[in-house]
Design a protein around this motif. Structure first.
Motif, PDB file in Angstrom:
ATOM      1  N   ALA A   1       0.836  -1.210   0.000  1.00 28.68           N
ATOM      2  CA  ALA A   1       0.000   0.000   0.000  1.00 28.68           C
ATOM      3  C   ALA A   1       0.866   1.253   0.000  1.00 28.68           C
ATOM      4  CB  ALA A   1      -0.914  -0.011   1.215  1.00 28.68           C
ATOM      5  N   TRP A   2       1.947   1.222   0.788  1.00 29.11           N
ATOM      6  CA  TRP A   2       2.865   2.376   0.842  1.00 29.11           C
ATOM      7  C   TRP A   2       3.516   2.598  -0.529  1.00 29.11           C
ATOM      8  CZ3 TRP A   2       8.181   3.029   0.199  1.00 29.11           C
ATOM      9  CH2 TRP A   2       8.715   4.222   0.685  1.00 29.11           C
ATOM     10  N   LEU A   3       3.906   1.529  -1.191  1.00 28.80           N
ATOM     11  CA  LEU A   3       4.527   1.644  -2.524  1.00 28.80           C
ATOM     12  C   LEU A   3       3.539   2.194  -3.546  1.00 28.80           C
ATOM     13  CD1 LEU A   3       6.649  -1.636  -2.597  1.00 28.80           C
ATOM     14  CD2 LEU A   3       7.534   0.705  -2.670  1.00 28.80           C
ATOM     15  N   TYR A   4       2.279   1.801  -3.453  1.00 31.50           N
ATOM     16  CA  TYR A   4       1.280   2.359  -4.378  1.00 31.50           C
ATOM     17  C   TYR A   4       1.191   3.875  -4.210  1.00 31.50           C
ATOM     18  CZ  TYR A   4      -0.936  -1.530  -6.819  1.00 31.50           C
ATOM     19  OH  TYR A   4      -1.200  -2.554  -7.692  1.00 31.50           O
ATOM     20  N   GLN A   5       1.299   4.338  -2.983  1.00 30.65           N
ATOM     21  CA  GLN A   5       1.266   5.787  -2.758  1.00 30.65           C
ATOM     22  C   GLN A   5       2.508   6.455  -3.346  1.00 30.65           C
ATOM     23  OE1 GLN A   5       2.447   7.184   0.958  1.00 30.65           O
ATOM     24  NE2 GLN A   5       1.278   9.081   0.920  1.00 30.65           N
ATOM     25  N   GLN A   6       3.661   5.855  -3.095  1.00 27.08           N
ATOM     26  CA  GLN A   6       4.917   6.444  -3.556  1.00 27.08           C
ATOM     27  C   GLN A   6       5.016   6.465  -5.075  1.00 27.08           C
ATOM     28  OE1 GLN A   6       7.388   7.840  -1.555  1.00 27.08           O
ATOM     29  NE2 GLN A   6       5.827   7.601   0.042  1.00 27.08           N
ATOM     30  N   LEU A   7       4.497   5.425  -5.717  1.00 27.66           N
ATOM     31  CA  LEU A   7       4.701   5.267  -7.158  1.00 27.66           C
ATOM     32  C   LEU A   7       3.596   5.888  -7.997  1.00 27.66           C
ATOM     33  CD1 LEU A   7       6.163   1.644  -7.237  1.00 27.66           C
ATOM     34  CD2 LEU A   7       7.379   3.819  -7.403  1.00 27.66           C
ATOM     35  N   GLU A   8       2.821   6.778  -7.388  1.00 28.92           N
ATOM     36  CA  GLU A   8       1.922   7.586  -8.224  1.00 28.92           C
ATOM     37  C   GLU A   8       2.748   8.373  -9.248  1.00 28.92           C
ATOM     38  OE1 GLU A   8      -0.462   9.953  -5.647  1.00 28.92           O
ATOM     39  OE2 GLU A   8      -1.771   8.291  -5.079  1.00 28.92           O
ATOM     40  N   GLN A   9       3.978   8.700  -8.863  1.00 27.60           N
ATOM     41  CA  GLN A   9       4.971   9.237  -9.793  1.00 27.60           C
ATOM     42  C   GLN A   9       6.076   8.199  -9.920  1.00 27.60           C
ATOM     43  OE1 GLN A   9       4.579  12.107 -11.452  1.00 27.60           O
ATOM     44  NE2 GLN A   9       2.607  12.380 -10.387  1.00 27.60           N
ATOM     45  N   PRO A  10       6.359   7.684 -11.146  1.00 30.69           N
ATOM     46  CA  PRO A  10       7.374   6.631 -11.323  1.00 30.69           C
ATOM     47  C   PRO A  10       8.707   7.020 -10.691  1.00 30.69           C
ATOM     48  CG  PRO A  10       6.149   6.960 -13.351  1.00 30.69           C
ATOM     49  CD  PRO A  10       5.723   8.059 -12.431  1.00 30.69           C
TER      50      PRO A  10
ATOM     51  N   THR B   1      12.837   5.306  -9.528  1.00 32.78           N
ATOM     52  CA  THR B   1      13.805   4.218  -9.606  1.00 32.78           C
ATOM     53  C   THR B   1      13.954   3.564  -8.239  1.00 32.78           C
ATOM     54  OG1 THR B   1      15.686   5.613  -9.026  1.00 32.78           O
ATOM     55  CG2 THR B   1      15.090   5.488 -11.384  1.00 32.78           C
ATOM     56  N   TYR B   2      14.598   2.396  -8.236  1.00 35.44           N
ATOM     57  CA  TYR B   2      14.866   1.694  -6.987  1.00 35.44           C
ATOM     58  C   TYR B   2      15.692   2.583  -6.053  1.00 35.44           C
ATOM     59  CZ  TYR B   2      16.614  -1.848  -3.733  1.00 35.44           C
ATOM     60  OH  TYR B   2      16.914  -2.553  -2.602  1.00 35.44           O
ATOM     61  N   ALA B   3      16.647   3.299  -6.618  1.00 31.93           N
ATOM     62  CA  ALA B   3      17.513   4.173  -5.813  1.00 31.93           C
ATOM     63  C   ALA B   3      16.715   5.304  -5.170  1.00 31.93           C
ATOM     64  CB  ALA B   3      18.641   4.738  -6.676  1.00 31.93           C
ATOM     65  N   ASP B   4      15.640   5.745  -5.851  1.00 37.53           N
ATOM     66  CA  ASP B   4      14.792   6.796  -5.278  1.00 37.53           C
ATOM     67  C   ASP B   4      13.977   6.270  -4.095  1.00 37.53           C
ATOM     68  OD1 ASP B   4      15.611   8.652  -7.208  1.00 37.53           O
ATOM     69  OD2 ASP B   4      14.042   8.030  -8.603  1.00 37.53           O
ATOM     70  N   ILE B   5      13.492   5.046  -4.257  1.00 32.44           N
ATOM     71  CA  ILE B   5      12.547   4.509  -3.283  1.00 32.44           C
ATOM     72  C   ILE B   5      13.246   3.938  -2.050  1.00 32.44           C
ATOM     73  CG2 ILE B   5      10.680   2.837  -2.936  1.00 32.44           C
ATOM     74  CD1 ILE B   5      10.367   2.830  -6.003  1.00 32.44           C
TER      75      ILE B   5
ATOM     76  N   GLU C   1      12.198  -8.622   0.403  1.00 30.66           N
ATOM     77  CA  GLU C   1      13.052  -7.482   0.089  1.00 30.66           C
ATOM     78  C   GLU C   1      12.285  -6.502  -0.792  1.00 30.66           C
ATOM     79  OE1 GLU C   1      16.051  -6.825   1.212  1.00 30.66           O
ATOM     80  OE2 GLU C   1      16.180  -8.678   2.377  1.00 30.66           O
ATOM     81  N   LEU C   2      12.696  -5.241  -0.761  1.00 26.21           N
ATOM     82  CA  LEU C   2      12.048  -4.221  -1.571  1.00 26.21           C
ATOM     83  C   LEU C   2      12.052  -4.607  -3.048  1.00 26.21           C
ATOM     84  CD1 LEU C   2      10.799  -1.430  -2.030  1.00 26.21           C
ATOM     85  CD2 LEU C   2      13.122  -0.468  -1.993  1.00 26.21           C
TER      86      LEU C   2
END
Length: 855
Positions: free
Chosen positions: A718-727, A729-733, A751-752
């Motif tokens: 659920a947290w990732l869905y919120q974060q990835l509203e804007q694409p 990279t792995y390094a960003d997340i 793992e992430l």
């Protein structure tokens, strides 16, 4: 009208019938509107005031009341009669005005002090300021009294409910109360007298009584034993700093000088012959340390002198001529917490001075008519809150001149403080008489709008499909044990809670979480039976434990209700346990649930085995959900309209009704996009979306609020869905994910990188993004395949599972349910830590239903 033994016999076998003699039930009942047992006149009340349900002509339609409510506890109506937990009546009025029409019948099976009844009556005549406020918030308000059926298993609660909801003759009752209190005062007021002196001279009891003063309150304090020298330490003298106005944590023994804390010391004891139980007992020793009194209109403080000590000794040696309760405290962790201090029986919770006063007053009202007698009993009960040995003292406020405002009853416990205040019971009753009559005048109209019953909600004397709306505030697991807390007063009225069906977690009653859930489920089944189809129930719920919250949810589902909305109710004030327990939740949850129409149930039965049952459910559910909820000119995203919750609700409905889940997650999500209209991640019926689009033009979307910490796989996704509203990279997340991640003890968190690969898509630039609906189905199927493979490894193993992926357990249980493999669901569940099952509503649902199938 008088309750008869024949009337009692009609309801004697109803669960929750109180423990006591028929004579006492009759004496405390004022039928038909109040009986101190299950009320045999409820059906007549319904026939007189209710309307028969007919789906063909029923045009009722309401969305859930989807707004957070905040109402304080400072209202004089709220404060007239205290109780362990109460929902402010003004908060309940909002729900009644939303869900009901004038004349509708509302039910509260855990009525407590009857706030739902008060709210129902005040819909006819609210105070003007509050009415104007509501009219600005709620469109098309229909003012007018509602009819209320109030039920509780506690004789204490129903008696208070009667007093709150009954109309009294103000002038008559005030005069009668004043006459009785004045007669009692003439006989026993010498016990509340002291001698005024400016120079603290001593007086003998039989000297000329020229400087007589009235005692407002007496402060009592513990006597401790020094662990070093064995001498007595007077806690007030040693620990109360009257310069800094506080209780010192460290103090010194006056005799040997050693520095101590209270926990280092034993309490001193005294032995005396208890005439109430005809035994010599040993009890913790407390002594009077401060007297506040009034002389010639002015208040003074003094240390007790010889005169005061002689008065106390005379009282202690008296024979009490009138009846008073000497019952052994009931079994229970709370009710017997003071056994080690020699406080073992009901009368030990009072000073003898107040025992005598209460006994005299009760004796004086014994032959009065039932209505006045019940009024006075209610007033006495309300006064006891401030007249037992459980009154705590705020030393800072007391020594700064706070007087009675420095004192208050402990809440939710029977704890006897080391420093306590003894107040004159007659003074307290005088104040409560006026307060209660003012409330009666403010609340009650000309009609009898409330009927009150004393019994268990597991067995209501109410016909099917007869109630228009239910507001209920059930017990919160093990937060409070009402029957223990009420035992002291119930001993005075000779009727005690029959706690066999009391819905609590209480080891003394051999009730754990399972028994609590079973009792609450039975209560919800009764609610479901008596509520009209297509109508609503509001469940106000407070608990700090996920396991208890899950028990409530599952009970609602099993009963047949469908959850449509969860909000908060802020009561603006914590109980004793809320403010001292760091894990306690400060706000209550308000759950809106509905009973589906009979036509919906028939449609489901017609389509059994077909995927159409899933879509029948979604259509029915979407129709019940609010279209637009706005707050501060922003539109909230309603989680109940999001795909994952629609899927959860659909699955739960099928499982608790014994139906096969007809569709898997990937096909369900794809089907949502094909059949319904999607806006901002929410799904709408075709005739709903225009209303949302119109509101959307002039408002913003309220940001979705996620948990502060990501503590399991589901929250992580659920947290990732919120974060990835804007694409990204792995390094960003990754740095943000590491900052938020807080793994549960038993959770095997992927793992992430694995979470991203299983749930999202990566573009050519290496950025992860949310899959579009046409691709998400395949991703879900692939992820479920991996989870099932992992679950199969658990299935093949033996012994307790200590670390695992909860999502894999969920996926595995869903597959086993589909295969009707109930044995393996139970087998795996028994290998999991009990807390994991109890605190996960999905796993608990699969386990409980599977267990019942096996049995």
């Amino acid at each position: 009208m008088k309750l008869t033994k024949k009337d009692i016999d009609k309801v004697r076998d109803i669960e929750g019938f109180p423990l006591g003699r028929d004579e006492d039930i009759i004496e405390l009942s004022n039928p038909p509107y109040y009986t101190a047992c299950p009320n045999p006149f409820i059906e007549e009340f319904i026939k007189k005031n209710g309307n028969r349900y007919d789906e063909k002509t029923d045009d009722y339609k309401r969305e859930p009341f989807a707004a957070d409510v905040s109402e304080g506890k400072s209202d004089p109506i709220y404060n007239a009669h205290s109780y362990h937990t109460k929902v402010p009546h003004k908060a309940i009025m909002r729900y009644l005005l939303h869900y009901t029409n004038p004349g509708d019948i509302v039910l509260d099976g855990f009525c407590g002090t009857g706030m739902t009844g008060i709210a129902a009556q005040l819909c006819e005549n609210p105070d003007k300021a509050f009415a104007l406020k509501l009219e600005s918030e709620i469109p098309n308000i229909k003012w007018g009294a509602r009819k209320a059926i109030l039920n509780d298993i506690s004789p204490t609660a129903t008696m208070i409910s009667y007093n709150y909801n009954n109309k009294f003759d103000e002038a008559l009752f005030k005069n009668k109360a004043n006459d009785i209190l004045e007669k009692c005062k003439q006989e026993i007021d010498w016990m509340n007298q002291t001698k005024h002196t400016e120079d603290n001279n001593s007086f003998q009891l039989n000297t000329f009584m020229d400087n007589i003063a009235h005692i407002n309150y007496t402060i009592w304090a513990d006597v401790l034993i020094c662990p070093n020298c064995g001498s007595e330490i007077f806690f007030w003298d040693a620990a109360v700093d009257q310069v800094e106005n506080k209780v010192k944590e460290n103090f010194n023994c006056e005799k040997c000088g050693i520095e101590l804390k209270k926990k280092d010391c034993e309490r001193a004891v005294k032995m005396y012959y208890d005439k109430g139980i005809n035994e010599t007992i040993t009890t913790a020793k407390q002594v009077p340390v401060l007297i506040n009194y009034t002389f010639n209109g002015k208040r003074y403080d003094k240390k007790p002198d010889e005169f005061d000590i002689e008065v106390v000794e005379k009282i202690e040696n008296m024979n009490i001529e009138c009846w008073y309760p000497t019952d052994r405290m009931c079994e229970g962790k709370e009710s017997r917490r003071n056994d080690k201090f020699g406080i073992t029986h009901v009368h030990h919770f009072f000073t003898k001075r107040n025992i005598i006063a209460i006994a005299y007053i009760l004796n004086a009202i014994q032959n009065e008519d039932v209505e006045f007698k019940l009024f006075m009993l209610g007033v006495i009960k309300s006064s006891l809150t401030y007249c037992t040995r459980m009154v705590k003292v705020n030393i800072n406020r007391l020594l700064n001149g706070g007087g009675l405002f420095a004192m208050g009853a402990v809440s939710g416990t029977l704890y006897v403080p080391s420093i306590t205040a003894e107040r004159s019971i007659i003074d307290a009753i005088n104040n409560k008489v006026d307060a209660s009559l003012k409330v009666s005048k403010a609340i009650n109209g000309d009609e009898k709008n409330a009927i009150i019953s004393n019994g268990s909600t597991t067995n209501l004397p109410i016909s099917d499909n007869s109630i228009d709306y239910i507001f209920t505030d059930p017990p919160f697991g093990d937060n409070l044990n009402y029957s223990e807390l009420n035992f002291i007063w119930e001993a005075w009225i000779k009727l005690v809670t029959n706690n066999k069906c009391e819905a609590v977690v209480n080891s003394s009653q051999s009730k754990g979480l399972f028994e609590y859930q079973e009792l609450m489920t039975n209560c919800f089944k009764e609610y479901y039976r008596v509520l009209k189809p297509n109508r609503w129930m509001t469940v106000e719920f407070h608990n700090s434990k996920n396991a208890v919250w899950n028990a409530i949810q599952e009970g609602l589902n099993i009963a047949g209700f469908i959850i449509a909305d969860v909000r908060t109710l802020d009561k603006k004030q914590g109980s004793f346990k809320q403010v001292t327990t760091t894990s306690a939740v400060k706000q209550d949850l308000v759950i809106s649930v509905y009973k589906p129409k009979e036509s919906f149930r028939k449609k489901i039965m017609e389509h059994i085995g077909s995927v159409e049952t899933a879509w029948d459910f979604v259509r029915e559910h979407l129709e019940k959900l609010p279209v637009v909820v706005s707050k501060e000119n922003k539109i909230e995203v309603l989680k109940e309209r999001e795909g994952f919750l629609l899927f959860d609700r659909m699955v739960a409905y099928h499982i608790v009704n014994g139906l096969a889940v007809p569709i898997d997650a990937s096909d369900f999500y794809s089907g949502l996009d094909e059949r319904f209209i999607k806006r901002d991640g929410m799904y709408f019926l075709h005739d709903q979306v225009n209303g949302y689009d119109t509101a959307r033009i002039v408002a913003d979307i309220e940001p979705i609020q996620f948990s502060l910490f990501v503590n399991n796989e589901k929250n992580a996704i659920a947290w990732l869905y919120q974060q990835l509203e804007q694409p990204q990279t792995y390094a960003d997340i990754q740095p943000k994910f590491m900052q938020e991640a807080r793994k549960d003890k038993h959770e095997l968190m992927p793992e992430l990188s694995e979470l991203l690969e299983e749930n999202f898509i990566q573009d050519n630039e290496g950025k992860w993004y949310i899959p579009d609906p046409t691709k998400s189905g395949d991703i879900i199927k692939l992820r479920e395949k991996r989870l099932i493979k992992e679950f199969e490894e658990y299935l093949e193993g033996k012994g307790k599972l200590k670390v695992f992926r909860t999502e894999a357990i969920r996926a595995g249980f869903a597959k086993l349910w589909k295969d009707k493999d109930y044995n393996n669901i139970v087998k795996i569940a028994n290998r999991l830590p009990e807390s994991v099952i109890q605190e996960d509503d999905k796993l608990l649902m699969y386990y409980d239903i599977s267990l019942s199938r096996i049995e």
